[in-house]
Design an enzyme around this catalytic site. Sequence first.
Site, PDB file in Angstrom:
ATOM      1  N   SER A 198     -31.145  -6.310  16.531  1.00 21.87           N
ATOM      2  CA  SER A 198     -30.052  -5.764  15.159  1.00 21.87           C
ATOM      3  C   SER A 198     -30.439  -4.663  14.728  1.00 21.87           C
ATOM      4  CB  SER A 198     -30.199  -6.882  14.405  1.00 21.87           C
ATOM      5  OG  SER A 198     -29.496  -6.509  13.215  1.00 21.87           O
ATOM      6  N   GLY A 233     -34.421  -8.118  14.551  1.00 21.24           N
ATOM      7  CA  GLY A 233     -34.336  -6.885  13.778  1.00 21.24           C
ATOM      8  C   GLY A 233     -35.471  -6.196  13.675  1.00 21.24           C
ATOM      9  N   SER A 234     -36.265  -6.526  12.535  1.00 16.49           N
ATOM     10  CA  SER A 234     -37.548  -6.214  12.126  1.00 16.49           C
ATOM     11  C   SER A 234     -38.532  -6.389  13.407  1.00 16.49           C
ATOM     12  CB  SER A 234     -37.904  -7.039  10.864  1.00 16.49           C
ATOM     13  OG  SER A 234     -37.171  -6.881   9.898  1.00 16.49           O
ATOM     14  N   ASP A 293     -24.841  -5.688  12.227  1.00 14.41           N
ATOM     15  CA  ASP A 293     -24.471  -6.705  11.291  1.00 14.41           C
ATOM     16  C   ASP A 293     -23.656  -5.872  10.158  1.00 14.41           C
ATOM     17  OD1 ASP A 293     -26.111  -8.939  11.454  1.00 14.41           O
ATOM     18  OD2 ASP A 293     -27.688  -7.666  11.571  1.00 14.41           O
ATOM     19  N   HIS A 320     -21.310  -8.713  14.025  1.00 12.86           N
ATOM     20  CA  HIS A 320     -21.325  -9.777  13.167  1.00 12.86           C
ATOM     21  C   HIS A 320     -20.828  -9.402  12.024  1.00 12.86           C
ATOM     22  CE1 HIS A 320     -24.212 -12.610  10.835  1.00 12.86           C
ATOM     23  NE2 HIS A 320     -22.911 -13.134  10.640  1.00 12.86           N
ATOM     24  N   MET A 344     -21.764  -5.723   6.642  1.00 13.99           N
ATOM     25  CA  MET A 344     -21.857  -6.335   5.255  1.00 13.99           C
ATOM     26  C   MET A 344     -21.044  -5.487   4.280  1.00 13.99           C
ATOM     27  SD  MET A 344     -25.904  -7.373   5.091  1.00 13.99           S
ATOM     28  CE  MET A 344     -26.833  -7.752   6.613  1.00 13.99           C
ATOM     29  N   MET A 351     -20.125  -9.889   8.195  1.00 20.15           N
ATOM     30  CA  MET A 351     -20.580 -10.756   6.961  1.00 20.15           C
ATOM     31  C   MET A 351     -19.601 -10.092   5.825  1.00 20.15           C
ATOM     32  SD  MET A 351     -24.642 -11.224   7.544  1.00 20.15           S
ATOM     33  CE  MET A 351     -25.047  -9.979   8.309  1.00 20.15           C
ATOM     34  N   PHE A 405     -29.820  -9.631   4.144  1.00 23.26           N
ATOM     35  CA  PHE A 405     -31.078  -8.719   4.083  1.00 23.26           C
ATOM     36  C   PHE A 405     -31.898  -9.016   5.477  1.00 23.26           C
ATOM     37  CE2 PHE A 405     -29.756  -8.627  -0.368  1.00 23.26           C
ATOM     38  CZ  PHE A 405     -29.780  -7.453  -0.545  1.00 23.26           C
ATOM     39  N   GLY A 406     -32.317  -8.170   5.907  1.00 25.22           N
ATOM     40  CA  GLY A 406     -33.553  -8.052   6.932  1.00 25.22           C
ATOM     41  C   GLY A 406     -34.822  -8.456   6.372  1.00 25.22           C
ATOM     42  N   GLY A 407     -35.433  -8.932   7.521  1.00 24.71           N
ATOM     43  CA  GLY A 407     -37.068  -9.103   7.090  1.00 24.71           C
ATOM     44  C   GLY A 407     -37.385 -10.492   6.599  1.00 24.71           C
ATOM     45  N   HIS A 449     -26.993  -5.750  18.419  1.00 22.97           N
ATOM     46  CA  HIS A 449     -26.255  -6.678  17.536  1.00 22.97           C
ATOM     47  C   HIS A 449     -26.128  -5.572  16.189  1.00 22.97           C
ATOM     48  CE1 HIS A 449     -25.359 -10.331  15.420  1.00 22.97           C
ATOM     49  NE2 HIS A 449     -26.082  -9.742  14.338  1.00 22.97           N
ATOM     50  N   MET A 500     -27.258 -18.631  11.407  1.00 24.68           N
ATOM     51  CA  MET A 500     -28.043 -18.025  10.540  1.00 24.68           C
ATOM     52  C   MET A 500     -29.318 -18.773  10.246  1.00 24.68           C
ATOM     53  SD  MET A 500     -26.642 -15.057  10.358  1.00 24.68           S
ATOM     54  CE  MET A 500     -27.655 -14.350   9.065  1.00 24.68           C
ATOM     55  N   ASP A 518     -29.877 -15.912  14.493  1.00 23.21           N
ATOM     56  CA  ASP A 518     -30.094 -14.700  13.813  1.00 23.21           C
ATOM     57  C   ASP A 518     -30.974 -14.814  12.521  1.00 23.21           C
ATOM     58  OD1 ASP A 518     -29.935 -12.099  12.537  1.00 23.21           O
ATOM     59  OD2 ASP A 518     -28.018 -11.918  12.314  1.00 23.21           O
ATOM     60  N   GLY A 519     -32.022 -14.330  12.281  1.00 21.73           N
ATOM     61  CA  GLY A 519     -32.708 -14.308  11.247  1.00 21.73           C
ATOM     62  C   GLY A 519     -34.032 -14.910  11.521  1.00 21.73           C
TER      63      GLY A 519
END
Length: 217
Positions: free
Chosen positions: A7, A196-197, A34, A65, A36, A67, A142-144, A32, A136, A174-175
């Site tokens: 991501s 992502g992270s 995201d 994606h 928002m 959101m 938010f990431g992380g 990916h 999800m 995702d997440g």
Amino acid sequence: MKLLAPSILSADFSELGRQIRLSELGGADWIHCDVMDGHFVPNITFGPDLVKAVRKSTKLVVDVHLMIENPEKYFDAFAKAGADYITIHSETVSDLNESIRKIKDAGVKAGVSIKPGTPVSRIAEAAGEMDLLLIMSVDPGFGGQSFIESSLSKISEAVSLRKKLNARFIIEVDGGITKNNIQEISAAGCEVFVAGSSVFRNENITGAASELKNLLK
């Protein structure tokens, strides 16, 4: 099929093209994106122009994606920007099948996402029409964040629902996906892994992607 979808939410946008290429070298299958809007989730990221830049940087599948509220206003824009998949949140539309039809009319594959508090049964009405279910495993925005363990049972439930309805959608998660939990998530039935992270916030992006891919073999 086990696909890695880094991501770009966690990427350095000033080096986006280079970082995408580094993730490709590590075995990334999809990229990916995201999106928002600051309304459906409490954060704002980017729009079609950045997706267009991603499309120019890679030949991989571009997985968008949304959101956002009123996502149908933007299907054509993201399709023209180069999306291969457009995923909307089930919580943002009143008629899932109608929204899926509009995404497909724009020329791309259609996905439906559910937040941690939304049951898998919410997508049953559209299971036969959608191409992808995105579960999800953190609260979107938010990431992380850390992986929500109850997501594992939702993945298994999605596998059962797909079989029961003889549907063909693929299951994406995702997440909070890391090298420490990716195999457990895979065993539950996930097929596309958004990371992502754990990819882009690693000093060695290629190595991080490669390690995750190897854990899926």
